[in-house]
Write a protein that holds these residues in place. Structure first.
Motif, short mmCIF file in Angstrom:
data_model
loop_
_atom_site.label_atom_id
_atom_site.label_comp_id
_atom_site.label_asym_id
_atom_site.label_seq_id
_atom_site.Cartn_x
_atom_site.Cartn_y
_atom_site.Cartn_z
N THR A 1 0.83 -1.21 0.00
CA THR A 1 0.00 0.00 0.00
C THR A 1 0.86 1.26 0.00
N ASP B 1 2.39 5.39 -3.82
CA ASP B 1 2.79 6.73 -4.27
C ASP B 1 3.92 7.29 -3.42
N GLU C 1 8.57 3.01 -4.08
CA GLU C 1 8.41 1.89 -5.00
C GLU C 1 8.47 0.57 -4.23
N ILE D 1 -0.34 -0.69 -4.73
CA ILE D 1 -1.52 0.15 -4.95
C ILE D 1 -1.41 1.44 -4.14
N ALA D 2 -2.26 2.39 -4.50
CA ALA D 2 -2.43 3.61 -3.72
C ALA D 2 -3.93 3.85 -3.66
N ARG E 1 -5.71 7.20 -3.73
CA ARG E 1 -5.68 7.92 -5.01
C ARG E 1 -6.41 7.15 -6.11
N GLY E 2 -7.01 6.01 -5.75
CA GLY E 2 -7.74 5.22 -6.73
C GLY E 2 -6.88 4.42 -7.67
N GLU E 3 -5.61 4.24 -7.31
CA GLU E 3 -4.69 3.49 -8.17
C GLU E 3 -4.72 2.01 -7.75
N LEU E 4 -5.61 1.25 -8.41
CA LEU E 4 -5.87 -0.13 -7.99
C LEU E 4 -5.77 -1.12 -9.14
N ASP E 5 -5.20 -0.71 -10.27
CA ASP E 5 -5.13 -1.60 -11.44
C ASP E 5 -4.35 -2.87 -11.14
N GLU F 1 -6.57 -5.33 -9.37
CA GLU F 1 -7.55 -5.94 -10.28
C GLU F 1 -6.92 -7.09 -11.06
#
Length: 434
Positions: A325, A328, A331, A337-338, A341-345, A348
């Motif tokens: 987690t 951002d 690394e 993920i973040a 910030r909605g960074e969940l690709d 998925e």
């Protein structure tokens, strides 16, 4: 022989509403219902006045004569005012007229026994009624079209080989009937490969049908509640910088990027003297036991995993996925993920790989999805794999036995071999009026 004793049941929930539907199915309904009304012409909605012992109700009535009805029997539908008391009194009156209350799923069971639909269609209907997400709904709808073409093709290909194998066993020596195993394997290889594809699709579809049980675990402030809220699409868990905010297990059902999810946000795992926090941590283990996948959330800034947490997760190592987690801020390798910030690709991709075998949810449309279907398909694949591994010199009894086993499994899968226990388990999940 299917029973035709008349049955009735409400087909709408027992809550106040504009309209309620009561169904009746059986034989000689015109005679049985004569004290209540005169049946209208078939397939024409007609307004009728129903009168019985102090009650009077104006109802829209439809009559579907056998065999062209849902159940294959005479079927009458009453559309009355949606007052639960009125519906109850109408059902009681039907009972006095000799029409008993239906058992759960009995209308659909009669449709199956009377050849109006197949077992796979009945199972799809049950899942359609129970669907909670768009993906589950589309999955059930795609299975409602009858027997899949690949099953029909397998049956057509299997039938002559079953007969030939049995003839080779019973009359091979006297009649000179031989079973060419090489030809058999060549004929069945495309079918075997298709069954493997369908097996993968069915396992993924099963997870979609049930919903993926995801448990979020990690140390306090690892980002569990933030991810929980991001997947749920709403603020269901309190997010603060104070460690130990989540004291109990939070649960929510949702659909995220085509994946039906059942999410569990758990208390942060750490050494603590707070009795309430310790109680919350004690409730984590049952959640981990029932989860399909355990997401171990670990901030990217953590140099090493917490030993207390690793010890708690050790019994579930086979279904633990580490998720880094706050990607951002630093690394990190693996699934990073973040959530804030909605960074969940990355998550998925990982979920679809671990749970769905890399398939997209839409790739599972039309696949077999119930546990019964998946189990039978697994056994069918095993039988065909054993057939493919037979030596050319083996006696004909071996391929004959495997072919007969595969034929029987197909019959159970499609419902041609109707075991009462299977039907009882299936229809117990239906509502009364279905």
């Amino acid at each position: 022989m299917p029973t035709t004793a008349p049955i009735c049941a409400p087909a709408t929930p027992p809550v106040p509403s504009a309209v309620a539907l009561v169904r009746v199915s059986g034989t000689e309904l015109a005679t049985l219902l004569a004290p209540l009304l005169t049946l209208p012409k078939p397939r024409r909605a007609s307004l009728r006045t129903l009168r019985w012992e102090g009650f009077q109700e104006r109802a829209l009535v439809l009559f579907f004569p056998a065999p062209a009805s849902y159940t294959g029997e005479d079927l009458v539908e009453f559309q009355v005012h949606g007052n639960p008391l009125l519906v109850r009194r109408l059902v009681e009156r039907l009972g006095i007229l000799g029409i008993r209350l239906a058992e759960p799923g009995e209308f659909t069971r009669r449709a199956l026994l009377n050849g109006k639909q197949g077992l796979l269609e009945a199972e799809a209907l049950r899942d359609l009624v129970a669907a909670e997400t768009d993906t589950q709904l589309r999955l059930a709808q795609a299975r409602a079209g009858g027997l899949p073409s690949w099953i029909q093709e397998a049956r057509q290909a299997l039938a002559p080989w079953v007969a030939r194998a049995e003839a080779a066993v019973d009359y091979g020596e006297e009649e000179g009937i031989l079973l060419n195993l090489l030809d058999l394997k060549t004929a069945f290889e495309p079918i075997r490969q298709r069954f493997h594809v369908e097996q993968s699709r069915s396992r993924a579809a099963r997870h979609i049908q049930d919903g993926l049980r995801l448990a979020l675990v990690g140390r306090p402030n690892a980002g569990k509640s933030t991810l929980f809220n991001a997947l749920a699409g709403e603020d269901r868990a309190i997010v603060t910088e104070v460690p130990g905010t989540t004291r109990d297990v939070l649960e929510v059902r949702c659909e995220w990027r085509g994946l039906p999810l059942r999410l569990f946000d758990t208390a942060g795992l750490r050494d603590s003297v707070d009795p309430v926090e310790r109680l919350g941590m004690a409730r984590v283990r049952p959640v981990l036991e029932g989860a399909d996948l355990v997401l171990h959330l670990r901030p990217t800034q953590d140099p090493a995993p917490d030993p207390v947490l690793l010890a708690a997760l050790a019994p579930f190592a086979g279904k633990v996925l580490e998720v880094r987690t706050f990607a951002d801020l630093a690394e990190a390798p693996g699934v990073a993920i973040a959530a804030h910030r909605g960074e969940l690709d990355a998550l998925e991709v990982a979920l679809k790989d671990r749970i769905l075998g890399g398939l997209a949810p839409d790739a599972c449309l039309g696949a077999l999805a119930t546990q019964r279907q998946v189990d039978l398909l697994d056994e069918l694949v095993r039988q065909l794999d054993l057939l493919a591994d037979l030596e050319p010199s083996c006696p004909p009894e071996l391929p004959a036995s495997l072919l007969q086993g595969a034929w029987g499994l197909l019959a159970r899968l499609t419902g041609e071999d109707r075991a009462e226990r299977t039907l009882d388990e299936l229809f117990s999940g239906f509502c009364l009026g279905k």
